[in-house]
Enzyme design. Structure first.
Site: not given
Length: 242
Positions: A131, A135
Site C-alpha cells: 500500500h 496507510k
C-alpha cells in the site's frame, strides 16, 4: 433514487465516493459527515450510510445508529475487538454490511484463495500486501481477511499460526505457518498476493487496484443492495451472491 450519506466525507474514500455518485442514475450523495457535523441532521437526509472514517469515528456512528437504525455499509479498517462486537450487536436492529475491501475483484480473490487452501493442504501459504506510504495500519484489513479465510479452510487458528516477519536464524518454516507481510511505498492504491508453494510448483493469486474508484464503486453497489435487506450482518460476498 437512493439517498446515500457519506460518513468520513472529506477523506480519500469519501471524496471518491462523492465523485462516483455524480454520474449515478440510481443513487446520489445526499448527506456528508465529518468532524463537527451533526448526526441527527446527517441521518435525516439519507436512506443508507457508507462509512470510511476511523475506528473511533466508526464506533461513534454505531453508537448513534443503535438508537436510530439505518442501513450501514462499513469499510473502515483497524477495528478492535470491542468495536467489532459493537457492530455485531448493532446488526440486530439494522442491516450492516462490513468488508475490509470493497473491490469486487478482491471478493473473488478471497473465494479462490479459500478453495486453493482447502485443496492444496501440503502447500505453504504466504500473503504479501502493498500500500501507499500514508496507510496507518499493517497488515492491511484485506490481508488479515485473506489470512483468516485460508486458515479457516484448513481449520487453523490464525492467531497461533500467523507470522508477521522473519529475521535472523529462525529455524525451519513450520507446516501450518501462514505469513502475512506488508510493504509501504509511494502511492500504491492496494495490491494483495496469496501464494501457495510446494516442491516443484507454486501458485500465486494476485489482485491490484489502480484507482480508489474501484473501492468506491463496490461500496456504492453494496449500499444499493443493502437498503432493501433485513436486519443482520452481511459481507460483500452476500451482495455478490458468491
Amino acid at each position: 433514487m437512493i439517498n446515500i450519506g457519506i460518513h468520513g466525507s472529506n477523506g480519500r474514500m469519501g471524496t471518491q465516493i462523492r465523485l462516483c455518485l455524480e454520474d449515478d442514475e440510481q443513487a446520489k450523495a445526499s448527506a456528508f459527515f465529518d468532524q463537527g457535523s451533526n448526526y441527527e441532521d446527517f441521518f435525516n437526509k439519507c436512506d443508507v450510510i457508507i462509512d470510511f472514517s476511523t475506528p473511533k469515528g466508526c464506533e461513534d456512528l454505531l453508537l448513534y445508529a443503535r438508537s436510530n437504525p439505518k442501513p450501514l455499509v462499513i469499510g473502515t479498517t483497524g477495528l478492535d475487538t470491542k468495536q467489532n462486537e459493537l457492530m455485531q450487536s448493532a446488526s440486530i436492529t439494522m442491516p450492516i454490511l462490513y468488508a475490509t475491501n470493497m473491490s469486487l475483484g478482491v471478493a473473488i480473490l478471497k473465494k479462490l484463495s479459500y478453495l486453493a487452501s482447502e485443496a492444496l493442504r501440503d502447500f505453504d501459504i504466504e500473503i504479501l500486501e502493498m500500500h501507499h506510504n500514508k496507510k496507518k495500519d499493517a497488515p492491511s484489513g484485506t490481508a488479515m481477511t485473506l489470512a483468516q479465510n485460508v486458515a479457516k479452510a484448513r481449520n487453523l487458528d490464525l492467531e497461533k499460526v500467523r507470522v508477521s516477519g522473519r529475521d535472523g536464524i529462525i529455524g525451519q518454516r513450520s507446516k501450518d505457518e501462514i505469513a502475512v507481510m506488508s510493504l509501504r511505498g509511494g502511492d500504491i492504491v492496494g495490491s494483495h498476493r496469496v501464494g501457495f508453494y510446494n516442491e516443484g510448483e507454486f501458485i500465486e493469486l494476485n489482485h491490484s487496484a489502480t484507482s480508489r474508484a474501484t473501492f468506491a464503486k463496490g461500496a456504492i453497489k453494496c449500499a444499493k443492495w443493502l437498503v432493501s435487506q433485513e436486519n443482520g450482518l452481511y459481507d460483500i460476498d452476500d451482495c455478490l451472491g458468491i
